[in-house]
Write a protein that holds these residues in place. Sequence first.
Motif, mmCIF file in Angstrom:
data_model
loop_
_atom_site.group_PDB
_atom_site.id
_atom_site.type_symbol
_atom_site.label_atom_id
_atom_site.label_comp_id
_atom_site.label_asym_id
_atom_site.label_seq_id
_atom_site.Cartn_x
_atom_site.Cartn_y
_atom_site.Cartn_z
ATOM 1 N N THR A 126 1.106 -1.009 0.275
ATOM 2 C CA THR A 126 -0.351 -0.258 -0.128
ATOM 3 C C THR A 126 0.658 1.204 0.463
ATOM 4 O OG1 THR A 126 -1.266 -1.065 1.381
ATOM 5 C CG2 THR A 126 -2.024 1.332 1.421
ATOM 6 N N LEU A 127 1.630 1.363 0.820
ATOM 7 C CA LEU A 127 3.054 2.233 0.686
ATOM 8 C C LEU A 127 3.810 2.507 -0.016
ATOM 9 C CD1 LEU A 127 2.814 2.598 4.689
ATOM 10 C CD2 LEU A 127 1.350 4.009 3.196
ATOM 11 N N GLY A 128 4.036 1.466 -0.868
ATOM 12 C CA GLY A 128 4.808 1.519 -1.935
ATOM 13 C C GLY A 128 6.173 1.123 -1.739
ATOM 14 N N SER A 129 7.183 0.622 -0.622
ATOM 15 C CA SER A 129 7.954 0.160 0.059
ATOM 16 C C SER A 129 8.567 -0.956 -0.125
ATOM 17 C CB SER A 129 8.211 0.651 1.692
ATOM 18 O OG SER A 129 6.925 0.073 2.204
ATOM 19 N N SER A 130 9.715 -1.488 0.500
ATOM 20 C CA SER A 130 10.664 -2.940 0.144
ATOM 21 C C SER A 130 9.760 -3.375 1.333
ATOM 22 C CB SER A 130 11.886 -2.748 -0.028
ATOM 23 O OG SER A 130 12.793 -1.700 0.741
ATOM 24 N N ALA A 131 10.692 -4.553 1.774
ATOM 25 C CA ALA A 131 10.539 -4.949 2.578
ATOM 26 C C ALA A 131 11.597 -4.978 3.853
ATOM 27 C CB ALA A 131 10.652 -6.621 3.175
ATOM 28 N N ASP A 132 12.190 -3.337 3.809
ATOM 29 C CA ASP A 132 13.647 -3.421 4.083
ATOM 30 C C ASP A 132 13.014 -1.954 5.404
ATOM 31 O OD1 ASP A 132 15.188 -5.695 4.265
ATOM 32 O OD2 ASP A 132 16.084 -5.002 2.977
ATOM 33 N N GLU A 133 12.495 -1.713 4.370
ATOM 34 C CA GLU A 133 11.942 -0.251 4.310
ATOM 35 C C GLU A 133 11.031 -0.206 5.539
ATOM 36 O OE1 GLU A 133 12.976 2.612 0.886
ATOM 37 O OE2 GLU A 133 11.318 1.627 0.383
ATOM 38 N N ALA A 134 9.642 -1.279 5.465
ATOM 39 C CA ALA A 134 9.511 -1.647 5.664
ATOM 40 C C ALA A 134 9.064 -1.982 7.309
ATOM 41 C CB ALA A 134 7.852 -2.240 5.298
ATOM 42 N N SER A 135 9.954 -2.657 7.280
ATOM 43 C CA SER A 135 10.537 -3.190 9.181
ATOM 44 C C SER A 135 11.160 -1.678 10.354
ATOM 45 C CB SER A 135 11.935 -3.483 8.603
ATOM 46 O OG SER A 135 13.067 -2.952 8.504
ATOM 47 N N TRP A 136 11.553 -0.298 9.197
ATOM 48 C CA TRP A 136 11.231 0.974 9.988
ATOM 49 C C TRP A 136 10.222 1.513 10.301
ATOM 50 C CZ3 TRP A 136 13.704 3.524 4.733
ATOM 51 C CH2 TRP A 136 14.868 3.092 4.579
ATOM 52 N N ALA A 137 9.001 1.315 10.218
ATOM 53 C CA ALA A 137 8.162 1.718 11.172
ATOM 54 C C ALA A 137 7.626 0.879 11.913
ATOM 55 C CB ALA A 137 6.646 1.330 10.052
#
Length: 553
Positions: free
Chosen positions: A62-73
């Motif tokens: 949904t947010l157009g991010s990679s799995a690595d970037e999503a882990s920042w959440a």
Amino acid sequence: MMIRDMTNSREPQGRLPDPGQKGVKAIPVSIYGTLLAFTLSSGIEQWTSTGLNVTLPDLTGTLGSSADEASWAITVYNTAFAVSVTLSHRLANRLGNRRMLSLACVIYALTSLGCALSPELPLFLCFRVLQGLAGGVFLARTLVFVTQRFEPKDRTAYLRTYGLGVFLIGRFASPILSGWFADNWSWRLLFLINVPAMLLAGWIFHRYTSPHWISEVEDYKPDIPGIALLMLGAAALQAALSRGEIDDWFGSNTIVLLTTIGIVCNLLFAAWQLTPKNRQPVLHLDYLGDRGVFSAAVLGVVLGMLLGGSLYVLPQYLRRVESHSALQTGVFISITGVATLVTLSAVQWIGAAIFKLGGKTVMAFALFVQMTAMGWFGHIVTVDTPDRNLWAPLILNGIFVGISVPTLAVAAFMRVDAKHVSTARAIYYGARQFGASLGVTAVVVLLDRRQSLHSSRLLEHFFGRNLSILGVSAQSESAIRFSGAITRQALVLTYADIFYTMAALAGVMLLFLPILPSTVGGAAKPAIREPQTRPQSEPALHAVLDGPHEAAS
């Protein structure tokens, strides 16, 4: 330093009988109301963290991010949470518990709404940082509240009620409902649920919570340099951890700069907190001279890595390797939650074991359980592991959580007097949450590095052979499918490596257990000395809620 008398603070006068106790002093309705608000707010905070781990793959799309970037959440929230815990003691002195907790609930509700409406990852992360700053005050203040408002003999019963409520919301209901939301509606509903729930908790805090829970409170002026150094250091290190894998770690000048800033700011923060010139530090780091608080900080980092790492890696394995839906994954994660709930329901027996056998022995047992669970996962993972084979290690992981969390809280703080527990708890929970952020980051790094390694080795091994024997030509569609199968097998091997690494980390924590103070036969005499900034001529302050801290978090 000025000491303010808070004995005339407004507090509702209605009373309810203490359940299960005969012939004892009645407990004010305000205390039950405050405990209810803490259970709801802490439960919603756990609800968000657990649900986000389950729905992370849906968020990436949904947010157009990679799995690595999503882990920042998750990692940016954990870091902000740690900073908030560190500041919670002083914020409570400055604002009062009623105002601080009510405001935190409102901020958490508003930032949850912001997360639900965010169209892209950067804005979502900004709201997560603010959400972490609000969410960090609930857990630490709960333990301070129970210590300062309940008699020692009553604390275990009320903390058990609190813990069961929090884990029922955050570790059982959250993964199932958030998975259902993601499959049938949207992951955004996970955050929208927070809004009315947190506003209700905020109203209860405002209605029932006293400004202060002890009779006299320090008149605190903000330690601006300390707060600035703490926040800058935490932000720099978190940015380095988040961008490190993408920017090739220390091969990037930016990562080197951010790491240097983070280390220097944190060292300056520690030095400033300990210098005699700082009359009102954010944290009394001289408390680390007490063996209990020191062991809580050290072991808290490792425990945080185990808790945060396992909470992150299990849903990712179930969704990426086992190809389960969000709801199916949530049902599996709830198995861990049920095991934790059952274990916490026996917290009185855990406490008895701590006094009889010692906190080191009970904690060692919990770590052996975690080593078994993670080693079991590493042994059984395949591309199509039967679901029934996952139940036993999931249950063991839940038992580990249910034993380790209260055990460390009791064993480490046995010698901490109630009047010191606020700062001591801030140190412990700040360290534990920082460890959780490190744990998630370590898992993300291992996922990327080990998957690349296993993929290259498998591809080299198979494509270096004469594939015509296998009926596969280099340019055929079969070769493409074959390559995809190898990539998936590499992912399986990667998760097995991570599970074995977490088992090894639990083994490493065993080596640090000797620093825990002895708890056999009961609590030792409180060992923390009064900070120099606290007046020594106020006998009432020394007499507040005498007795060791016996609470379990």
